[in-house]
Design an enzyme around this catalytic site. Structure first.
Site, PDB file in Angstrom:
ATOM      1  N   LYS A 136      54.794   7.979  -2.364  1.00 59.82           N
ATOM      2  CA  LYS A 136      53.788   7.720  -3.410  1.00 59.82           C
ATOM      3  C   LYS A 136      53.347   6.257  -3.371  1.00 59.82           C
ATOM      4  O   LYS A 136      54.016   5.422  -2.738  1.00 59.82           O
ATOM      5  CB  LYS A 136      54.350   8.085  -4.779  1.00 59.82           C
ATOM      6  CG  LYS A 136      55.571   7.274  -5.172  1.00 59.82           C
ATOM      7  CD  LYS A 136      56.265   7.875  -6.394  1.00 59.82           C
ATOM      8  CE  LYS A 136      57.528   7.102  -6.689  1.00 59.82           C
ATOM      9  NZ  LYS A 136      58.346   7.749  -7.719  1.00 59.82           N
ATOM     10  N   TYR A 184      48.040 -25.301 -12.133  1.00 66.40           N
ATOM     11  CA  TYR A 184      47.592 -25.019 -13.506  1.00 66.40           C
ATOM     12  C   TYR A 184      48.696 -25.294 -14.524  1.00 66.40           C
ATOM     13  O   TYR A 184      49.849 -24.920 -14.307  1.00 66.40           O
ATOM     14  CB  TYR A 184      47.172 -23.548 -13.641  1.00 66.40           C
ATOM     15  CG  TYR A 184      45.860 -23.228 -12.967  1.00 66.40           C
ATOM     16  CD1 TYR A 184      44.672 -23.793 -13.425  1.00 66.40           C
ATOM     17  CD2 TYR A 184      45.810 -22.362 -11.885  1.00 66.40           C
ATOM     18  CE1 TYR A 184      43.464 -23.489 -12.798  1.00 66.40           C
ATOM     19  CE2 TYR A 184      44.603 -22.051 -11.266  1.00 66.40           C
ATOM     20  CZ  TYR A 184      43.442 -22.627 -11.725  1.00 66.40           C
ATOM     21  OH  TYR A 184      42.260 -22.331 -11.120  1.00 66.40           O
TER      22      TYR A 184
END
Ligand SMILES: *Cc1c(COP(=O)(O)O)cnc(C)c1O
Length: 357
Positions: free
Chosen positions: A34, A250
């Site tokens: 999956k 940042y």
């Protein structure tokens, strides 16, 4: 070209399948593919794991893609079908849906198939997500026996197979629910395959361990004899010389306490690298262990080059894989390897390398 790529070692996948089969030598093995084979590429992984007894995916699209790629072994749809229009396609491609709710059985009762449809009936043994409870099981099986169904298998899924004594209650409940039923059974995921022989039964469902990551917080993949199938690599694209007191990235969350070299790496959260991986997260530059500094940004992240001799632009960086365990990066970001592997984004090229070393 931007240097970031995910390199897939197909030999590691077959090695890991062998290791897992040695743990459960009397059970069939399902390769769980999956989420694009946990980010490794659906059809490429299926081809490498041709020795698995069956495959499992989530959606009909994935299952059809596998059939069209030439897979002839059983293909399990882990959540079955979501509407009746999927049933003719399921039958045409001889897929094996998991039935987990009575609504799915009601849809099956309305259908006729040219050949009997194999199904897996999911039992809720305590996870309380999908599956039939004890009082529902016998009536559901009686109804199924009147439908166009072929082989029936029973399965359940564990909530805490990765923890000490995590499966005892669910195995007891499964045994209680199935004591008068003789269909074959599948209980184990990777964790239970590795640590709970009592859960192996007829078929084990192998996910994360196939890809070379550990399902356990207290044991590394390497210690389990598993090899990482994905190595995420990039390069240094810029070097900054920081003086004491200067900050990186940042928010300026990392401040140099002495002069130091910082490398900027072409990899950010828009590639799937976790933004929550803070300063200190392990990373490898030119084969040497170092750490992430400051916040991960969308397209870049920064690393400490203090102990990297001759650091330069173009130097190779490993974000996770053979040198840096994806489990360690995940832990550092407050998540699990499943999420990191399956979250790589489309802009990361995936390249295949079948060298088994
Ligand atoms: C994803 C999944 C697995 C595989 O689990 P791992 O922990 O990755 O081994 C097994 N069974 C079911 C039903 C699943 O959805």
């Amino acid at each position: 070209m931007r240097p970031l790529r995910a390199q897939i070692n197909l030999g590691a996948l077959t090695h890991n399948l062998d290791v897992l089969r040695q743990h459960a030598p009397n059970s069939k093995s399902v390769a769980v593919l999956k989420a694009n084979a946990y980010g490794h590429g659906l059809t490429q992984v299926a081809a490498a794991l041709y020795a698995a007894d069956a495959f499992a995916v989530l959606s009909l699209d994935e299952a059809v893609q596998l059939r069209e790629s030439g897979i002839t072994r059983p293909i399990i749809l882990l959540e079955g079908f979501f509407s009746s229009c999927e049933l003719p396609v399921i039958s045409q491609h001889n897929l094996t849906p998991v039935l987990h709710c009575k609504e799915q059985v009601e849809l099956l009762e309305l259908m006729h198939f040219s050949h009997p449809l194999p199904v897996i009936v999911k039992l809720n043994t305590g996870m309380n997500r999908l599956g039939f409870r004890s009082n529902q099981l016998t009536p559901i099986l009686q109804r199924l026996e009147r439908c166009d169904v072929g082989e029936i298998m029973l399965m359940t899924h564990f909530a805490s197979a990765d923890e000490q004594h995590g499966i005892t209650k669910q195995v007891e409940q499964f045994n209680l629910m199935t004591k008068d039923i003789s269909y074959p059974c599948s209980l184990a995921n990777s964790a239970a395959t590795l640590r709970c022989p009592e859960a192996h039964r007829d078929m084990v469902r192998l996910g994360i361990a196939l890809y070379g990551a550990s399902p356990f917080a207290d044991e590394s993949a390497r210690n389990l004899g598993l090899q990482p199938a994905m190595t995420l690599t990039s390069e240094i694209i810029s070097i900054q010389e920081l003086s004491a007191g200067e900050q990186v990235g940042y928010g300026g969350t990392y401040v140099a306490n002495q002069s130091m070299l910082v490398g900027v790496v072409a990899c950010g959260y828009a590639d799937g690298y976790p933004r929550h991986a803070g300063s200190g997260t392990p990373v490898c530059v030119n084969g040497l262990q170092t750490r992430i500094l400051g916040r991960v940004s969308m397209d870049m992240l920064c690393v400490d080059l203090t102990n990297i001799p001759n650091a330069c632009v173009g130097m190779p960086v490993e974000l996770w894989g053979e040198q840096v365990s994806v489990d360690d990066v995940a832990r550092s970001a407050g998540t699990i390897s499943y999420e990191l592997l399956s979250s790589l984004t489309k802009r990361v090229p995936v390249v295949y390398d079948s060298v088994d070393d």
